[in-house]
Motif scaffolding. Structure first.
Motif, short mmCIF file in Angstrom:
data_model
loop_
_atom_site.label_atom_id
_atom_site.label_comp_id
_atom_site.label_asym_id
_atom_site.label_seq_id
_atom_site.Cartn_x
_atom_site.Cartn_y
_atom_site.Cartn_z
N UNK A 46 50.22 23.61 -21.07
CA UNK A 46 49.95 22.19 -21.47
C UNK A 46 51.52 21.29 -21.45
N UNK A 47 52.59 22.21 -21.93
CA UNK A 47 53.76 21.58 -21.90
C UNK A 47 54.07 20.80 -20.33
N UNK A 48 53.61 21.53 -19.38
CA UNK A 48 53.89 20.90 -17.96
C UNK A 48 52.69 19.78 -17.48
N UNK A 49 51.71 19.87 -18.36
CA UNK A 49 50.62 18.94 -18.09
C UNK A 49 50.53 17.50 -18.57
N UNK A 101 42.71 9.90 -16.35
CA UNK A 101 43.00 10.99 -15.43
C UNK A 101 43.48 10.48 -14.27
N UNK A 102 44.61 11.20 -13.89
CA UNK A 102 45.38 10.90 -12.69
C UNK A 102 44.68 11.26 -11.40
N UNK A 135 45.96 15.30 -12.05
CA UNK A 135 45.41 15.07 -13.17
C UNK A 135 46.60 14.16 -14.09
N UNK A 136 47.76 14.47 -14.09
CA UNK A 136 48.66 14.16 -15.01
C UNK A 136 49.57 13.25 -14.27
N UNK A 137 49.54 12.94 -13.02
CA UNK A 137 50.67 12.36 -12.22
C UNK A 137 50.60 10.75 -12.55
N UNK A 138 49.47 9.97 -12.02
CA UNK A 138 49.29 8.61 -12.40
C UNK A 138 48.09 8.25 -12.13
#
Length: 566
Positions: free
Chosen positions: A426-429, A27-28, A17-20
């Motif tokens: 969410x800090x990681x997301x 949304x990734x 979801x958070x990569x690319x």
């Protein structure tokens, strides 16, 4: 223990979801991952662990699965998945899927059938119980026991159609599967074999130590100031857990060769239990994720109750696990994942010494005995996020805690926000920071969660070609593991154990030895070189601040040096 391929491997976790994002929906997706496979190859990792991409209502960002054999359209198609798998294999990398089988989504067909009536053939596929004796369904205190959910509130949800409650250790939309039922286990093993037949290379198993419950589901002890009982003694390492995991190994992996990797996420597991889970003679798991080191900054009130962690605390715990699993089990080495805040903000210095501290923390982790895991963006030194208000958060655990703490327990909203900014998942997301441009190069659209404003300074575009970057240092650490058996399988021995600033240890195998020295503070650290005899003329093989002054007994703030002796 005979050497295994995964002992010299490094795993990279992708949170899709958070990569690319390849299609601009914010949304990734799988095609976004495909576009960055050469980046992963350049970093040098051996395995990609892919967080869930299955069909899901996304109540818990995909960890609530409604169809194990379907790709969620949010992420792409099976054609995209096959291209990703082939692309990884062509580059010499493996793909490990996230296996979430303690629970499903309440929208999974299994649960829909189970909830349809009390006599449905799948009723016993989940944990259903009537209201407590003397209570009416829905009445306060009528839940079958007093357990609390990991995501706040009770661990039971009333189904008005049948008048009974179902167990959910996490979200109410994540009902727990009943592994006591052999039909459930058979269905899970069949699904796992289906994915292996498609070519995947193993599984990371979500909270797998929760699958066996004490069947009478007794009340748990209510901690001081708590609202609910602690059910962990009755579902953590439950009575049949070893039987289930051995059966899984026999039914899924036996006869397939040794190309696969199995790692079990196990909150609360201790060293003796981890030794049993990872002892090759028991044929259960290759390695486990334990939580002790990432629980060190949790106070009596749990993860939101912060307490400072000293260098002595940190190195003492990690060394305990190194020594505890030596010669039998195997360690998973990690600072970050999708459930943990960013390590450079947590145990490092995300200000003046961000680059040096990210490298130092990476050094002490990667050169221990075990298989290192890199979470997306960790190799760039990504930091926690300055979330402005509760409206900026997306994580269900975070939002539920805020509502319970503020609305039910009456805590000041700003005090709760301080804890959320430090600890929220969410800090990681937030999106991977690919460039310093709009939305950090993550998407051409509006990202599903805010981009960290420091992306202009911290991004892959700036780091990949920079020999002094965090990325370059992580690449060097991975190369060192690949080329040196002493890193992969050598003995571990702590050094300078009582030093309050320096994390030091040696790795030894045959005639080869490494000494790792890292100052994990923002002040100069002095030590007596005589406490490290035999290292005066050794070779510096890796350093984060140049060759440095370790030989003279001084380490600068967040300085890490690796010495070799042959």
């Amino acid at each position: 223990m005979n050497d295994k391929w995964w002992q010299s491997a490094v795993v990279y976790q992708v949170y899709p979801r958070s990569f690319a994002d390849s299609d601009g929906d914010g949304i990734g997706d799988l095609r976004g991952i495909i576009q960055h496979l050469d980046y992963l190859k350049t970093l040098g990792v051996d395995v990609v662990w892919l967080s869930p991409i299955y069909a899901s209502p996304h109540d818990d960002n995909g960890y609530d699965i409604s169809d194990y054999r379907a790709i969620d359209p949010l992420f792409g198609t099976f054609a995209d998945f096959d291209e990703l798998l082939d692309g990884l294999h062509a580059r010499g990398m493996k793909l490990v899927m996230d296996l979430v089988v303690n629970h499903t989504s309440d929208e999974h067909p299994w649960f829909i059938e189970s909830a349809s009536s009390t006599d449905n053939p799948k009723r016993d596929w989940y944990w259903w119980r009537p209201a407590r004796d003397g209570k009416q369904p829905g009445e306060h205190g009528a839940e079958p026991n007093n357990w609390g959910s990991a995501f706040s509130g009770p661990a039971w949800q009333l189904d008005p159609q049948t008048g009974e409650y179902y167990l959910h250790l996490f979200s109410r939309k994540q009902p727990d599967l009943n592994w006591e039922n052999p039909e459930v286990r058979a269905a899970v093993y069949d699904m796992m074999n289906w994915w292996l037949d498609r070519g995947v290379d193993g599984f990371r198993m979500d909270v797998i130590n929760f699958i066996s419950k004490v069947t009478d589901l007794p009340d748990g002890e209510i901690p001081a100031g708590g609202l609910y009982g602690n059910g962990y003694p009755y579902f953590g390492q439950g009575p049949r857990i070893h039987e289930f995991l051995h059966e899984m190994h026999q039914r899924v992996f036996t006869g397939r060769g040794d190309r696969y990797l199995t790692v079990g996420e196990m909150p609360g597991v201790d060293i003796e239990q981890a030794r049993r889970f990872t002892d090759p003679q028991n044929a259960e798991l290759d390695m486990v994720f334990q939580f002790e080191h990432v629980d060190l900054d949790h106070g009596p009130g749990g993860k939101w109750d912060y307490r400072p962690v000293s260098v002595l605390d940190l190195k003492g715990n990690l060394s305990k696990w190194q020594e505890g699993l030596a010669g039998l089990g195997w360690n998973s080495l990690y600072w970050n994942n999708h459930d943990q805040p960013r390590v450079v903000s947590r145990f490092g210095d995300d200000g003046e010494h961000r680059v040096a501290s990210a490298k130092a923390l990476g050094t002490v982790l990667h050169l221990m005995r075990g298989t290192p895991y890199v979470y997306q963006g960790e190799e760039l030194g990504m930091t926690n996020v300055p979330f402005a208000s509760i409206d900026d958060f997306r994580d269900i655990e975070t939002l539920n805690h805020y509502a319970e703490a503020v609305d039910i327990q009456g805590e000041p909203a700003e005090d709760v926000l301080v804890a959320l900014r430090r600890t929220s998942r969410d800090n990681a997301r937030t999106p991977v920071q690919w460039t310093g441009g709009p939305n950090a190069g993550f998407t051409a659209g509006t990202p599903w969660i805010t981009v960290n404003p420091n992306a202009a300074e911290i991004n892959a575009e700036a780091e990949v070609g920079d020999p002094g970057s965090v990325f370059a240092h992580y690449r060097a650490l991975i190369e060192l593991r690949h080329r040196s058996r002493v890193v992969a399988t050598g003995d571990y021995e702590p050094a300078l154990s009582e030093h309050p600033q320096i994390f030091a240890y040696t790795r030894s195998l045959g005639d080869e030895s490494l000494l790792v020295l890292a100052n994990l503070t923002g002040d100069d650290a002095q030590f007596d070189p005589r406490e490290l005899p035999g290292w005066a003329d050794s070779e510096v093989v890796l350093a984060n601040l140049g060759t440095g002054s370790a030989a003279s007994g001084r380490l600068r703030p967040w300085e890490a040096v690796v010495l070799a002796r042959r």
